[in-house]
Design an enzyme around this catalytic site. Sequence first.
Site, short mmCIF file in Angstrom:
data_model
loop_
_atom_site.label_atom_id
_atom_site.label_comp_id
_atom_site.label_asym_id
_atom_site.label_seq_id
_atom_site.Cartn_x
_atom_site.Cartn_y
_atom_site.Cartn_z
CB SER A 122 -9.79 -1.17 -13.36
OG SER A 122 -8.66 -0.33 -13.41
CG ASP A 180 -5.96 0.11 -5.91
OD1 ASP A 180 -4.81 -0.05 -6.39
OD2 ASP A 180 -6.95 0.37 -6.62
CG HIS A 212 -6.27 -2.09 -9.22
ND1 HIS A 212 -7.03 -0.97 -9.00
CD2 HIS A 212 -6.36 -2.35 -10.55
CE1 HIS A 212 -7.55 -0.54 -10.14
NE2 HIS A 212 -7.16 -1.38 -11.10
#
Length: 236
Positions: A122, A180, A212
């Site tokens: 991320s 996601d 995610h």
Amino acid sequence: MAAVQKLQKCAVSPAGKHTASVIFLHGSGDTGRGLRAWVRDVTEPDLSFNHIRIIYPTAPARPYTPMRGALSTVWFDRHKISRDCPEDRESIDDMCNSLGLIIQGEVNAGIPKHRIVIGGFSMGGAMALHLACRYHPDVAGVFALSSFLNKDSAAYQAVEERLGADLPLPELLQCHGSKDDLVLHQWGEDTSELLKKAGMATTFHSFPGLHHQLSTPEMELLRGWILTKIPPLTSS
């Protein structure tokens, strides 16, 4: 510009002689120890190597604008979570300098930069892209998991400039879960395409059913890719 900070970190030592290193950066709000535990939970066997030291740094707590200024362990600030807004270049560059101390520490320990891989999950993946594309393009490779860059990122500009000067760039492995947030998945895919268009060798993998998060198949892919970038030395 803020003073360069010495970051806290945890590490997984190699079982044999240390001849290569991976620096793995956590996502926003996490810690190095938190990411280390997550990797261990989803990876069978654990993500460890006979010759590679894996370092999990922790971002310092800073006021984070998308959380209305609340403190969070984030690598840099964002004006807002939008691909179209300008990057907070000052906080990104400050953290690149701090993470550079970790890279230099590995070099001082005898690990050449072409035997170092940088990556993250991320926000950690975005941080890794800035670090590799703009500051340390001579590393062995960079990986970005569930990550994305802003539309006018300085990382794209750096890749174009190096290509124009016929200078080498690290290869990129980018992964994203198909489940996601659709905007984030597209944002990640666009990041890969823009880096490729700028001149970087990129590979993008979309994992069906993955949100995610990290997953076992993703980590298996990452393990194999790392070994192609920094294989064991024949003498080790």
